[in-house]
Design a protein around this motif. Structure first.
Motif, PDB file in Angstrom:
ATOM      1  N   ASP A 256      44.216 -13.864  55.089  1.00 34.63           N
ATOM      2  CA  ASP A 256      43.569 -15.137  54.830  1.00 34.63           C
ATOM      3  C   ASP A 256      42.517 -15.432  55.891  1.00 34.63           C
ATOM      4  OD1 ASP A 256      45.192 -15.456  52.670  1.00 34.63           O
ATOM      5  OD2 ASP A 256      46.691 -16.663  53.700  1.00 34.63           O
ATOM      6  N   SER A 260      38.515 -15.869  55.536  1.00 39.02           N
ATOM      7  CA  SER A 260      37.866 -17.063  56.061  1.00 39.02           C
ATOM      8  C   SER A 260      36.712 -16.695  56.973  1.00 39.02           C
ATOM      9  CB  SER A 260      38.892 -17.918  56.816  1.00 39.02           C
ATOM     10  OG  SER A 260      38.275 -19.020  57.413  1.00 39.02           O
ATOM     11  N   LYS A 357      42.357 -16.035  46.074  1.00 37.46           N
ATOM     12  CA  LYS A 357      42.366 -16.620  47.417  1.00 37.46           C
ATOM     13  C   LYS A 357      40.998 -16.465  48.078  1.00 37.46           C
ATOM     14  CE  LYS A 357      47.298 -15.787  48.244  1.00 37.46           C
ATOM     15  NZ  LYS A 357      48.285 -15.038  49.072  1.00 37.46           N
ATOM     16  N   ASN A 360      38.819 -19.063  46.527  1.00 40.04           N
ATOM     17  CA  ASN A 360      39.186 -20.377  47.057  1.00 40.04           C
ATOM     18  C   ASN A 360      38.634 -20.581  48.470  1.00 40.04           C
ATOM     19  OD1 ASN A 360      40.579 -20.908  44.714  1.00 40.04           O
ATOM     20  ND2 ASN A 360      42.576 -20.383  45.550  1.00 40.04           N
ATOM     21  N   SER A 361      38.719 -19.525  49.270  1.00 39.06           N
ATOM     22  CA  SER A 361      38.221 -19.614  50.637  1.00 39.06           C
ATOM     23  C   SER A 361      36.718 -19.887  50.669  1.00 39.06           C
ATOM     24  CB  SER A 361      38.535 -18.318  51.390  1.00 39.06           C
ATOM     25  OG  SER A 361      38.015 -18.346  52.687  1.00 39.06           O
ATOM     26  N   GLN A 421      43.917 -22.789  49.680  1.00 42.17           N
ATOM     27  CA  GLN A 421      43.583 -21.370  49.782  1.00 42.17           C
ATOM     28  C   GLN A 421      44.655 -20.516  49.134  1.00 42.17           C
ATOM     29  OE1 GLN A 421      42.802 -20.060  53.773  1.00 42.17           O
ATOM     30  NE2 GLN A 421      41.582 -18.324  53.086  1.00 42.17           N
ATOM     31  N   PRO A 427      40.613 -26.081  45.316  1.00 44.62           N
ATOM     32  CA  PRO A 427      39.922 -25.980  46.607  1.00 44.62           C
ATOM     33  C   PRO A 427      39.109 -27.217  46.957  1.00 44.62           C
ATOM     34  CG  PRO A 427      39.683 -23.947  45.366  1.00 44.62           C
ATOM     35  CD  PRO A 427      40.321 -24.933  44.437  1.00 44.62           C
TER      36      PRO A 427
END
Length: 483
Positions: A256, A260, A357, A360-361, A421, A427
């Motif tokens: 994650d 990011s 994910k 979403n990030s 996330q 999000p």
């Protein structure tokens, strides 16, 4: 510009500049503490340390700027209220909204600057920061290894007794533990009298050349009763080369955080373009997997399904029309196809979840460019009314309120981003959660400050308690009713 506006701007901006510098310095110290392991004991020169800190500084601004606005607002308006300057303004017909007008313009300018900073400077700094961390080991490979202790370098733990040479590339007394892939400890140990580090700026591979050493490797016997003997293989070498991937040094702890880091390197236009590509890629993969699954199931059905004529439609168990050998073939094929499909579904689901994910990030990073703009306004419209209500300036009570509010904002913001996330929330909602929750507080404080209502109206709380207490007393002492 009127005198009152110049006076308020001078008071607020002076306090803001002082608070911003102090908080920025505090957060820089926190950054040094977080990365102390990368800076300490690696013979970094002063210029490299300054570059390291300079590339990490811009990421601090989204934290420091809203907190500085909040604290400066509370201190400025609290100081004005404490010295009855607001009372004098109100007696002259100047309302709180009129007082905040010029400062609102200043906050607007700060917000615009913050947006351009978050959209241009921070992505560039993130790109330089992450690459600089990797290039430290490429420019000076000896920095990856510290004398007298084991250093975690990629897939190896390396210890050297002494480093020497112009760049510390020559090593003496080398001990290497190779990490086991199955996580059950080191099974391979390499020891050498001397060694040399060789690197290239064009490659992320660090080559370690060992001279005059031994290679030890534990052997796990197939028979359990032989494992107690702890057998191992030993070999000697005159020269042995190990290639170490330096990109491993720059990896973060979780996937994650890695995602990011990628998204924070992009500005708004890049994020929109990347999001469009990632979304299309994921949707294409979903459609492709669906078509392949239907095709595989259709092939199984066409090859193995029994032909049922009109005379046989009353048969409930289709397998009964086959002999036992044919039944076994059909059931085996069906079981194999089902297991293959389940495995394929699990693998595809994991891959799609990871891509989701990632998307979403990127959505969160896109919204964060605008959240910082709104956060500046939000903290001002919380801090200014709150300072007018509590009527305290200085560094005492204002700091307590500012820290409490900002910690709440930061915690909710971090919680919302983490949950979204992981696809637990949309999000957009995760990125704006803290702002949405604290906006009613800003409206309430502005209303109460405008109408000269205290922070907490104790009469609302104490009046019902007083009535209940009076009823109880009158029941216990009836004589008080006659009086």
């Amino acid at each position: 510009m009127k005198i009152i506006d110049r006076y308020l701007l001078k008071t607020f901006l002076g306090t803001f500049a002082t608070v911003f510098v102090i908080l920025f310095f505090v957060f820089i110290l926190q950054t040094v503490w977080l990365f102390i392991a990368e800076l300490a004991g690696k013979d970094l020169d002063f210029v490299m340390v300054i570059k390291f800190l300079a590339f990490s500084m811009p990421r601090i601004v989204p934290l420091v700027l809203p907190l500085s606005i909040l604290l400066a607002s509370i201190m400025s308006f609290g100081n004005l209220s404490e010295h009855y300057e607001f009372a004098a303004m109100k007696s002259s017909g100047i309302s709180l909204q009129r007082t905040m007008r010029s400062l609102t313009v200043a906050i607007t300018i700060l917000s615009i600057i913050a947006f351009f900073f978050a959209n241009n400077v921070i992505p560039y700094a993130e790109f330089k920061f992450i690459n600089f961390r990797k290039n430290i080991a490429q420019a000076k490979p000896a920095l990856a290894i510290t004398e007298g202790q084991f250093s975690d370098v990629g897939a190896y733990n390396i210890k050297v007794n002494k480093k020497w040479g112009e760049n510390g590339n020559h090593l003496t007394g080398v001990t290497i533990h190779q990490k086991a892939t199955n996580g059950d400890g080191s099974k391979t140990v390499i020891r050498a009298k001397t060694g040399e580090l060789i690197s290239s700026d064009k490659s992320s591979i660090l080559q370690l050349v060992l001279n005059d050493g031994n290679y030890y490797q534990d052997i796990v016997p197939k028979k359990y009763e032989d494992r107690g003997k702890l057998p191992f293989a030993k070999s000697s070498f005159k020269k042995y080369r190990i290639n170490i991937d330096l990109s491993e040094l720059n990896k973060v702890d979780t996937k994650d955080e890695s995602v990011s880091n990628t998204s924070t390197m992009l500005n708004v236009n890049d994020l929109k373009y990347t999001l469009d590509s990632l979304t299309k890629n994921r949707n294409t993969e979903i459609i492709s997997f669906s078509e392949n699954s239907v095709s595989r199931l259709g092939t199984f059905t066409n090859n193995n399904a029994p032909v049922v004529t009109k005379k046989k439609r009353h048969i409930k168990d289709l397998l009964s029309i086959y002999d036992n050998k044919k039944k076994l073939e059909i059931l085996t094929s069906a079981s194999s196809t089902t297991e293959s499909m389940l495995f394929s579904i699990d693998a595809t689901k994991s891959e799609l979840d990871f891509k989701k994910k990632n998307i979403n990030s990127h959505i969160i990073s896109l919204n964060e460019k605008f959240v910082i703009v709104y956060a500046c306004f939000l903290m001002f419209f919380i801090g200014a009314p709150l300072g007018a209500i509590i009527r305290k300036g200085g560094l005492g009570l204002p700091i307590v309120f500012a820290v409490m509010i900002f910690i709440s904002f930061h915690f909710i913001n971090t919680f919302g981003k983490r949950i979204s996330q992981e696809d637990g929330l949309p999000p957009f909602l995760g990125a704006w959660m803290a702002s949405m929750i604290l906006t009613p507080l800003a409206i309430l404080l502005t209303y109460r400050a405008t109408n000269d209502i205290g922070l907490i109206n104790m009469d609302v709380i104490l009046a019902p308690i007083q009535k209940v207490f009076q009823k109880i007393v009158h029941k216990i002492f009836p004589s008080l009713n006659k009086e």
